[in-house]
Design an enzyme around this catalytic site. Structure first.
Site, PDB file in Angstrom:
ATOM      1  N   ASP A   1       0.670   3.829  -3.472  1.00 15.78           N
ATOM      2  CA  ASP A   1       1.004   5.265  -3.502  1.00 15.78           C
ATOM      3  C   ASP A   1       1.910   5.587  -4.690  1.00 15.78           C
ATOM      4  OD1 ASP A   1       3.184   3.900  -2.406  1.00 15.78           O
ATOM      5  OD2 ASP A   1       3.630   5.431  -0.902  1.00 15.78           O
TER       6      ASP A   1
ATOM      7  N   LEU B   1       0.845  -1.204   0.000  1.00 14.34           N
ATOM      8  CA  LEU B   1       0.000   0.000   0.000  1.00 14.34           C
ATOM      9  C   LEU B   1       0.878   1.251   0.000  1.00 14.34           C
ATOM     10  CD1 LEU B   1      -2.528   1.781   0.588  1.00 14.34           C
ATOM     11  CD2 LEU B   1      -2.258   1.173   3.005  1.00 14.34           C
ATOM     12  N   ASP B   2       1.641   1.396   1.074  1.00 15.41           N
ATOM     13  CA  ASP B   2       2.508   2.560   1.248  1.00 15.41           C
ATOM     14  C   ASP B   2       3.789   2.047   1.871  1.00 15.41           C
ATOM     15  OD1 ASP B   2       3.827   4.827   2.080  1.00 15.41           O
ATOM     16  OD2 ASP B   2       2.193   5.645   3.254  1.00 15.41           O
ATOM     17  N   PRO B   3       4.800   1.656   1.087  1.00 11.14           N
ATOM     18  CA  PRO B   3       4.968   1.913  -0.340  1.00 11.14           C
ATOM     19  C   PRO B   3       4.240   0.888  -1.222  1.00 11.14           C
ATOM     20  CG  PRO B   3       6.883   0.735   0.483  1.00 11.14           C
ATOM     21  CD  PRO B   3       5.986   0.974   1.667  1.00 11.14           C
TER      22      PRO B   3
ATOM     23  N   CYS C   1      -0.962   9.028   4.206  1.00  8.39           N
ATOM     24  CA  CYS C   1      -1.622   7.727   4.309  1.00  8.39           C
ATOM     25  C   CYS C   1      -1.818   7.379   5.775  1.00  8.39           C
ATOM     26  CB  CYS C   1      -0.761   6.655   3.632  1.00  8.39           C
ATOM     27  SG  CYS C   1      -1.574   5.044   3.551  1.00  8.39           S
TER      28      CYS C   1
END
EC number: 1.5.1.10
Length: 450
Positions: free
Chosen positions: A130, A125-127, A155
């Site tokens: 994004d 997700l993050d990283p 986030c």
């Protein structure tokens, strides 16, 4: 195509969606954990999956398992990734991780290329998601002759609003230690063309209300070092670059008081090695004159800073809720941080029927070729399935599914670049975005807002 097989290291909460997506595609997955029990629990009832016990510190055992598979997924703590990649290089097998590329991993880039393997990272997700949507807009703007003047990306993994019912407005679905340690990190970012640095102890004081939708009371603060993104995202023209974290209002002030009074210290304390009452531990941590609630509170009030009397009342009430003025015995872990973590994990777990929420938003301030200005956003708002329903949490889905899709694409050659990679160009990213949106409904909604 012959049946492919994957070695998955780890059994943490994000691993189940990865396992499901891969096995549903007919890929055989060996689930490997230090303890066989954890591996069995994760793979129970899943077709095409086999649990094993494996110690990644044992090079011979790791090499033997990696050799039997086409690809290895490393979903264990990032400090082990370099060890795993070295084994994969020796065995000429591909690797996928959801972690940031560390210097130790980047050092292996040439060796990975020489071995003819893909080491795909930063695809959760993050990283992960994004990067996909940051690069998309940046490449579109550049192709049209425009410039990115400001890039803000925030986030947060949070309880859904109706489940944010404690003084921190936060719940733990994994170790609270990592969450708290991140709150002590120094931060660097670009503001008005200059690098701005914030010392760890000041981080919470920089948190500001951040508007995404009217229905959410978010605050945002910067995350570690955003400065490399000028180069990583190829936006040398940007004056402002911040990547940060979202929490609900009230969170930073509460954490700041915990920092002020010494509760985030991991310095060894002999008195925190025995199960003494919380009030005695707190008296010693804050250096109050006695263990009475009145003395402890007055010491806290004089050592911490509060924005208002109302906030002071709210935070003191929250500390009382945590039980740190009570006769309840501590779970002794040798230092204030870990002893506090034991209590947080006990009092701030997700309960049956509660949901989590993930919010991710990029904000781009753009100068178009003709000199006109516009602001665009890319937003992802995802609720998890209720705890106990058998579905995924939002966080598990948004980390685990992109990871699995990347694995499929490395195996089938859609991602064919070699070396240590991250999703930093449209050649890698476009197929990932298409599959995530069309097959799993995972996408950032893009808008022009000004």
């Amino acid at each position: 195509m012959a049946t492919k097989s994957v070695l998955m290291l780890g059994s943490g909460f994000v691993t189940r969606p990865t396992l499901d997506v891969l096995t549903d595609s007919g890929i055989k997955v060996t689930v490997a954990c230090r303890t066989l029990e954890s591996a069995k629990k994760l793979s129970a009832g899943v077709q095409h999956s086999t649990p094993i016990s494996l110690d990644v510190n044992d090079d011979a055992a790791l090499d033997a398992e990696v050799a039997k598979h086409d690809l290895v997924i490393s979903l264990i703590p990032y400090t082990f990734h370099a060890t795993v990649i070295k084994s994969a290089i020796r065995q000429k097998k591909h690797v996928v991780t959801t972690s940031y590329v560390s210097p130790a991993m980047m050092e292996l880039d040439q060796a990975a290329k020489d071995a003819g393997i893909t080491v795909m990272n930063e695809i959760g997700l993050d990283p992960g998601i994004d990067h996909l949507y940051a690069i998309k807009t940046i490449e579109e703007v550049h192709a049209a002759g425009g410039k990115i003047k400001t890039f803000l990306s925030y986030c947060g993994g949070l309880p859904a609003p109706e489940s944010s019912d404690n003084p921190l407005g936060y719940k733990f679905s994994w170790s609270s230690r990592g969450v708290l340690l991140a709150l002590r990190n120094a931060a660097s970012f670009y503001k008005d063309g200059k690098v701005t640095n914030v010392a760890g102890p000041e981080l919470m004081a920089t948190a500001k209300p951040y508007f995404i939708y009217p229905g959410f009371a978010f605050v945002a603060y910067p995350n570690r070092d955003s400065t490399p993104y000028k180069e990583r995202y190829q936006i040398p023209e940007a004056d402002n670059i911040v990547r940060g974290t979202l929490r609900y209002q009230g969170f930073p002030q509460f954490i700041k008081v915990l920092v002020d009074i010494g509760f985030l210290s991991d310095e060894e304390q002999p008195f925190l090695k025995e199960a003494i009452p919380w009030k005695e531990a707190t008296q010693k941590i804050v250096k109050a004159s006695s263990a009475s609630e009145q003395d402890i509170v007055s010491t806290i009030v004089s050592n911490a800073t509060f924005e208002s009397t109302e906030e002071q009342k709210r935070i003191v009430a929250g500390l009382k809720w945590l039980g740190i003025f009570s006769d309840k015995k501590i779970t002794p872990r040798g230092n204030a941080l870990d002893t506090l973590c034991a209590t947080l994990e006990e009092k701030m777990q997700f309960e049956e029927g509660e949901r989590d929420l993930v919010m991710l938003q990029h904000k781009f301030e753009i100068e178009n070729k003709d000199g006109s200005r516009e602001t665009r956003t890319s937003s992802l708002c995802e609720y998890g399935a209720p705890i106990g329903s058998g579905g995924y949490s939002a966080m598990a889905k948004l980390v685990g599914v992109p990871c699995a899709v990347a694995v499929k694409f490395v195996l089938d050659g859609t991602i064919s670049d070699r070396g240590v990679l991250a999703p930093m160009n449209s050649k890698i990213n476009d197929p990932l975005m298409k599959e995530l949106k069309e097959k799993y409904g995972i996408e950032c909604k893009e808008k022009v807002v000004a």
